[in-house]
Scaffold this motif. Structure first.
Motif, PDB file in Angstrom:
ATOM      1  N   ARG A  66      37.258  20.119  46.561  1.00 17.89           N
ATOM      2  CA  ARG A  66      38.024  19.519  46.830  1.00 17.89           C
ATOM      3  C   ARG A  66      39.043  21.000  46.646  1.00 17.89           C
ATOM      4  O   ARG A  66      39.405  21.639  47.639  1.00 17.89           O
ATOM      5  CB  ARG A  66      38.822  19.180  45.794  1.00 17.89           C
ATOM      6  CG  ARG A  66      40.396  19.180  46.331  1.00 17.89           C
ATOM      7  CD  ARG A  66      41.248  18.141  45.778  1.00 17.89           C
ATOM      8  NE  ARG A  66      41.533  16.859  46.050  1.00 17.89           N
ATOM      9  CZ  ARG A  66      40.399  15.863  45.421  1.00 17.89           C
ATOM     10  NH1 ARG A  66      39.736  16.094  44.194  1.00 17.89           N
ATOM     11  NH2 ARG A  66      40.321  14.448  46.232  1.00 17.89           N
ATOM     12  N   VAL A  67      38.579  21.298  45.692  1.00 20.87           N
ATOM     13  CA  VAL A  67      38.940  23.783  45.434  1.00 20.87           C
ATOM     14  C   VAL A  67      39.028  24.460  46.153  1.00 20.87           C
ATOM     15  O   VAL A  67      39.555  25.351  46.651  1.00 20.87           O
ATOM     16  CB  VAL A  67      39.362  23.921  43.784  1.00 20.87           C
ATOM     17  CG1 VAL A  67      39.390  25.681  43.685  1.00 20.87           C
ATOM     18  CG2 VAL A  67      39.936  22.908  43.108  1.00 20.87           C
ATOM     19  N   LEU A  68      37.329  24.372  46.269  1.00 22.11           N
ATOM     20  CA  LEU A  68      36.452  25.532  46.898  1.00 22.11           C
ATOM     21  C   LEU A  68      37.118  25.219  48.696  1.00 22.11           C
ATOM     22  O   LEU A  68      37.292  25.846  49.367  1.00 22.11           O
ATOM     23  CB  LEU A  68      35.094  25.521  47.129  1.00 22.11           C
ATOM     24  CG  LEU A  68      34.539  25.733  47.817  1.00 22.11           C
ATOM     25  CD1 LEU A  68      34.421  27.430  47.407  1.00 22.11           C
ATOM     26  CD2 LEU A  68      32.419  25.152  48.062  1.00 22.11           C
ATOM     27  N   ARG A  69      36.771  23.787  48.806  1.00 18.12           N
ATOM     28  CA  ARG A  69      37.452  24.297  50.572  1.00 18.12           C
ATOM     29  C   ARG A  69      38.767  24.205  50.734  1.00 18.12           C
ATOM     30  O   ARG A  69      38.645  24.538  52.330  1.00 18.12           O
ATOM     31  CB  ARG A  69      37.280  22.835  50.399  1.00 18.12           C
ATOM     32  CG  ARG A  69      35.467  22.259  51.177  1.00 18.12           C
ATOM     33  CD  ARG A  69      35.002  20.942  51.764  1.00 18.12           C
ATOM     34  NE  ARG A  69      34.508  21.255  52.954  1.00 18.12           N
ATOM     35  CZ  ARG A  69      34.892  20.501  53.615  1.00 18.12           C
ATOM     36  NH1 ARG A  69      34.613  18.805  53.587  1.00 18.12           N
ATOM     37  NH2 ARG A  69      34.884  20.667  55.193  1.00 18.12           N
ATOM     38  N   GLU A  70      40.271  23.487  49.881  1.00 16.80           N
ATOM     39  CA  GLU A  70      41.068  24.480  50.040  1.00 16.80           C
ATOM     40  C   GLU A  70      41.254  25.992  50.234  1.00 16.80           C
ATOM     41  O   GLU A  70      42.024  26.106  50.883  1.00 16.80           O
ATOM     42  CB  GLU A  70      42.255  23.340  48.678  1.00 16.80           C
ATOM     43  CG  GLU A  70      42.415  22.271  49.732  1.00 16.80           C
ATOM     44  CD  GLU A  70      43.619  21.225  48.037  1.00 16.80           C
ATOM     45  OE1 GLU A  70      43.715  22.479  47.568  1.00 16.80           O
ATOM     46  OE2 GLU A  70      43.933  20.539  48.936  1.00 16.80           O
ATOM     47  N   GLU A  71      40.742  26.093  48.999  1.00 19.78           N
ATOM     48  CA  GLU A  71      40.361  27.394  49.099  1.00 19.78           C
ATOM     49  C   GLU A  71      40.287  28.546  50.432  1.00 19.78           C
ATOM     50  O   GLU A  71      40.886  29.215  50.938  1.00 19.78           O
ATOM     51  CB  GLU A  71      39.480  28.147  47.951  1.00 19.78           C
ATOM     52  CG  GLU A  71      40.542  28.044  47.036  1.00 19.78           C
ATOM     53  CD  GLU A  71      39.707  28.576  45.304  1.00 19.78           C
ATOM     54  OE1 GLU A  71      38.565  28.895  45.600  1.00 19.78           O
ATOM     55  OE2 GLU A  71      40.248  28.208  44.296  1.00 19.78           O
ATOM     56  N   GLU A  72      38.770  28.353  51.028  1.00 22.28           N
ATOM     57  CA  GLU A  72      38.428  27.996  52.294  1.00 22.28           C
ATOM     58  C   GLU A  72      39.217  28.305  52.999  1.00 22.28           C
ATOM     59  O   GLU A  72      39.229  29.205  54.045  1.00 22.28           O
ATOM     60  CB  GLU A  72      37.285  27.852  52.442  1.00 22.28           C
ATOM     61  CG  GLU A  72      36.000  28.534  51.248  1.00 22.28           C
ATOM     62  CD  GLU A  72      34.603  27.732  52.295  1.00 22.28           C
ATOM     63  OE1 GLU A  72      33.802  27.720  51.306  1.00 22.28           O
ATOM     64  OE2 GLU A  72      34.687  26.235  52.015  1.00 22.28           O
ATOM     65  N   GLN A  73      39.416  26.746  53.370  1.00 24.15           N
ATOM     66  CA  GLN A  73      40.919  26.480  54.673  1.00 24.15           C
ATOM     67  C   GLN A  73      42.048  27.815  54.811  1.00 24.15           C
ATOM     68  O   GLN A  73      42.580  28.463  55.224  1.00 24.15           O
ATOM     69  CB  GLN A  73      41.953  24.941  54.559  1.00 24.15           C
ATOM     70  CG  GLN A  73      42.295  24.928  55.817  1.00 24.15           C
ATOM     71  CD  GLN A  73      41.184  25.227  56.750  1.00 24.15           C
ATOM     72  OE1 GLN A  73      40.396  24.219  57.273  1.00 24.15           O
ATOM     73  NE2 GLN A  73      42.152  25.963  57.819  1.00 24.15           N
ATOM     74  N   ARG A  74      42.734  27.930  53.495  1.00 31.71           N
ATOM     75  CA  ARG A  74      43.677  28.480  53.517  1.00 31.71           C
ATOM     76  C   ARG A  74      43.420  30.292  53.849  1.00 31.71           C
ATOM     77  O   ARG A  74      44.214  31.510  54.679  1.00 31.71           O
ATOM     78  CB  ARG A  74      44.073  28.921  51.946  1.00 31.71           C
ATOM     79  CG  ARG A  74      44.927  27.713  51.734  1.00 31.71           C
ATOM     80  CD  ARG A  74      45.837  27.790  50.481  1.00 31.71           C
ATOM     81  NE  ARG A  74      46.519  26.858  50.380  1.00 31.71           N
ATOM     82  CZ  ARG A  74      45.883  26.128  49.340  1.00 31.71           C
ATOM     83  NH1 ARG A  74      44.896  25.707  48.559  1.00 31.71           N
ATOM     84  NH2 ARG A  74      46.700  24.452  48.844  1.00 31.71           N
ATOM     85  N   ALA A  75      42.148  30.795  53.506  1.00 30.20           N
ATOM     86  CA  ALA A  75      41.371  31.837  53.552  1.00 30.20           C
ATOM     87  C   ALA A  75      41.063  32.305  55.041  1.00 30.20           C
ATOM     88  O   ALA A  75      41.455  32.898  55.821  1.00 30.20           O
ATOM     89  CB  ALA A  75      39.983  32.339  53.230  1.00 30.20           C
ATOM     90  N   SER A  76      41.448  31.128  55.822  1.00 30.25           N
ATOM     91  CA  SER A  76      40.668  31.068  57.136  1.00 30.25           C
ATOM     92  C   SER A  76      41.644  30.804  57.855  1.00 30.25           C
ATOM     93  O   SER A  76      42.183  31.481  59.164  1.00 30.25           O
ATOM     94  CB  SER A  76      39.602  29.466  57.612  1.00 30.25           C
ATOM     95  OG  SER A  76      38.892  29.390  57.415  1.00 30.25           O
TER      96      SER A  76
END
Length: 187
Positions: A66-76
């Motif tokens: 969850r933490v990783l995918r949220e960070e990746e989405q915000r960066a994208s």
């Protein structure tokens, strides 16, 4: 196999878009290039992700994913000019079409007041035959279609109204990716 008809360009005479999708990375498969174009034109685009994609990495526990995918989405999102990214925190892999999902999405539509809405493919397949779509995508797309209509009706989910939130019936179009033909874009 017959050749598809040429694509019709989407209208670009709007100011605000809301993208409602099931998972992080759903927008990167088919919409991110268009979003980048629109934000460069000065349009406002908001992302709303129903889940955090926590069930999407087999070898990683959901709380870490969850933490990783949220960070990746915000960066994208930042790469394509989107600064507003909301996660509703619904359970990944378990989205169900119904009133609770419509209510959640209608609230987002009412808050952000978009001119256009982007969402997931709501068909059972990607190719019209064999390539099955994911259940969360289908539920998200179908609920978004109805929630856009619900958002304009003051008698549906009236508990959301007040404090500056009012019905919003000015969504002009809802766009969802259509993969019945390779490269056919949006319906």
């Amino acid at each position: 196999m017959a050749q598809p008809e040429p694509l019709t360009p989407l209208t670009e005479d709007w100011h605000r878009a809301l993208a409602v999708v099931a998972h992080p990375d759903d927008l990167e498969f088919g919409a991110a290039a268009a979003v980048a174009r629109w934000t460069r034109q000065g349009k406002e685009v908001v992302y709303c992700l129903l889940t955090s994609g926590e069930a999407g990495i087999d070898g990683m526990p959901p709380e870490r994913s969850r933490v990783l995918r949220e960070e990746e989405q915000r960066a994208s999102a930042a790469v394509v000019g989107v600064s507003a990214v909301e996660f509703l925190g619904l359970p990944d892999g378990l989205l169900e079409y119904g009133v609770p999902l419509r209510r959640a999405i209608a609230g987002v539509v009412r808050r952000h007041r978009p001119d256009v809405v982007l969402t997931n493919n709501f068909r059972e397949t990607w190719d019209g035959e064999y390539a099955l779509n994911q259940a969360d995508h289908i539920a998200c797309g179908r609920a978004t279609l109805d929630a856009v209509r619900d958002a304009g009706n003051r008698w549906i989910f009236p508990e959301q109204l007040g404090g500056g939130t009012e019905p919003w019936s000015r969504v002009r179009e809802v766009w969802a990716p259509d993969h019945l033909w390779p490269g056919t874009g949006w319906t």
